[in-house]
Design a protein around this motif. Structure first.
Motif, PDB file in Angstrom:
ATOM      1  N   UNK A 167      17.151  10.307  36.972  1.00  0.00           N
ATOM      2  CA  UNK A 167      16.292   9.620  35.994  1.00  0.00           C
ATOM      3  C   UNK A 167      15.699   8.341  36.589  1.00  0.00           C
ATOM      4  N   UNK A 168      16.521   7.565  37.299  1.00  0.00           N
ATOM      5  CA  UNK A 168      16.014   6.337  37.910  1.00  0.00           C
ATOM      6  C   UNK A 168      14.970   6.648  38.976  1.00  0.00           C
ATOM      7  N   UNK A 180       8.458  12.171  28.102  1.00  0.00           N
ATOM      8  CA  UNK A 180       9.000  13.334  28.797  1.00  0.00           C
ATOM      9  C   UNK A 180      10.274  12.959  29.557  1.00  0.00           C
ATOM     10  N   UNK A 181      10.296  11.790  30.182  1.00  0.00           N
ATOM     11  CA  UNK A 181      11.491  11.350  30.902  1.00  0.00           C
ATOM     12  C   UNK A 181      12.672  11.216  29.946  1.00  0.00           C
ATOM     13  N   UNK A 182      12.428  10.653  28.782  1.00  0.00           N
ATOM     14  CA  UNK A 182      13.492  10.522  27.787  1.00  0.00           C
ATOM     15  C   UNK A 182      14.010  11.897  27.361  1.00  0.00           C
ATOM     16  N   UNK A 183      13.092  12.828  27.115  1.00  0.00           N
ATOM     17  CA  UNK A 183      13.487  14.171  26.711  1.00  0.00           C
ATOM     18  C   UNK A 183      14.252  14.875  27.832  1.00  0.00           C
ATOM     19  N   UNK A 184      13.784  14.712  29.055  1.00  0.00           N
ATOM     20  CA  UNK A 184      14.472  15.319  30.199  1.00  0.00           C
ATOM     21  C   UNK A 184      15.915  14.833  30.277  1.00  0.00           C
ATOM     22  N   UNK A 191      22.861  17.319  26.694  1.00  0.00           N
ATOM     23  CA  UNK A 191      22.780  18.670  26.124  1.00  0.00           C
ATOM     24  C   UNK A 191      22.135  18.657  24.740  1.00  0.00           C
ATOM     25  N   UNK A 192      21.124  17.827  24.588  1.00  0.00           N
ATOM     26  CA  UNK A 192      20.391  17.710  23.328  1.00  0.00           C
ATOM     27  C   UNK A 192      19.263  18.747  23.337  1.00  0.00           C
ATOM     28  N   UNK A 193      19.502  19.875  22.700  1.00  0.00           N
ATOM     29  CA  UNK A 193      18.522  20.960  22.737  1.00  0.00           C
ATOM     30  C   UNK A 193      17.231  20.616  22.005  1.00  0.00           C
ATOM     31  N   UNK A 194      17.268  19.624  21.143  1.00  0.00           N
ATOM     32  CA  UNK A 194      16.037  19.216  20.466  1.00  0.00           C
ATOM     33  C   UNK A 194      15.021  18.637  21.456  1.00  0.00           C
ATOM     34  N   UNK A 195      15.502  18.276  22.640  1.00  0.00           N
ATOM     35  CA  UNK A 195      14.603  17.724  23.652  1.00  0.00           C
ATOM     36  C   UNK A 195      13.616  18.762  24.169  1.00  0.00           C
ATOM     37  N   UNK A 201       5.842  19.905  24.596  1.00  0.00           N
ATOM     38  CA  UNK A 201       4.640  19.321  24.005  1.00  0.00           C
ATOM     39  C   UNK A 201       3.499  19.124  25.004  1.00  0.00           C
ATOM     40  N   UNK A 202       3.777  18.636  26.233  1.00  0.00           N
ATOM     41  CA  UNK A 202       2.659  18.433  27.163  1.00  0.00           C
ATOM     42  C   UNK A 202       1.901  19.707  27.528  1.00  0.00           C
TER      43      UNK A 202
END
Length: 205
Positions: A167-168, A180-184, A191-195, A201-202
């Motif tokens: 991430x960094x 997108x980085x936050x969702x990734x 393991x947040x499948x809502x991501x 979306x993009x």
């Protein structure tokens, strides 16, 4: 393309940079697809064997690094067994002085500690006592208890946080939009499948 150099050497800890390399190469969701080229670099161009037993042939030798956008240094048993990998620590210090980002995880942080890279920069590692064992280390006051730390162009990480390390790296490279980085990160670290919704979306019409 901008060149990202990934160091490869005997006993390299394969898993520590796997998230970073896979998603740098996979252009899906990138802010600018095709912007980066990933190049493996060894002490020589002779094949090496990773800790996981993979055989890797470096694209280039360390003396051929030029026009770098970043240098990524994975951990390896060799970092704790002598000075064989010291040329990579010296190259990292040289690149940092030139304003080029360097990302180091696990044992690679010991090499940078011995090179004096951490004396004036915030950083982390496996543990502070681990770095204090390294001859030449003078950065105790700049040590941060965190999974991954970015200070200017220097990224460091504990050996147990390859996702945070990635991430960094992505943030420094501006690889993804912040959303997108936050969702990734939510997907791969939590393991947040809502991501998935935010990631898709993009590419939606």
């Amino acid at each position: 393309m901008n060149k990202i150099y990934h160091a490869v050497y005997e006993t390299m800890a394969d898993w520590e940079t796997g998230h970073a390399t896979a998603h740098i190469r996979n252009g899906q969701f990138h802010r600018e697809p095709g912007r980066y080229e990933l190049i493996t670099v060894g002490l020589t161009t002779d094949p090496i064997t990773t800790m996981g037993g993979l055989r890797v042939t470096p694209d280039i030798s360390i003396d051929s690094i030029k026009d770098a956008a970043m240098l990524i240094l994975p951990g390896a048993a060799l970092w704790d067994e002598g000075d064989e990998l010291a040329p990579f620590a010296r190259k990292a210090h040289e690149l940092l002085k030139a304003g080029v980002p360097v990302a180091a995880i696990c044992g690679a942080t010991a090499g940078l500690a011995r090179e004096g890279v951490f004396d004036t920069r915030d950083h982390t590692s496996a543990a502070l006592p681990y770095l204090q064992m390294q001859q030449g280390y003078g950065g105790t006051e700049r040590y941060v208890e965190a999974l991954a730390v970015t200070d200017g162009n220097l990224i460091t990480s504990t050996p147990t946080a390859p996702v945070d390390f990635a991430r960094e790296i992505f943030a420094k490279l501006d690889l993804y939009t912040p959303e997108v980085l936050d969702a990734w990160y939510r997907l791969f670290a939590q393991n947040d499948t809502s991501a998935f919704e935010a990631l898709m979306a993009p590419s939606s019409p």
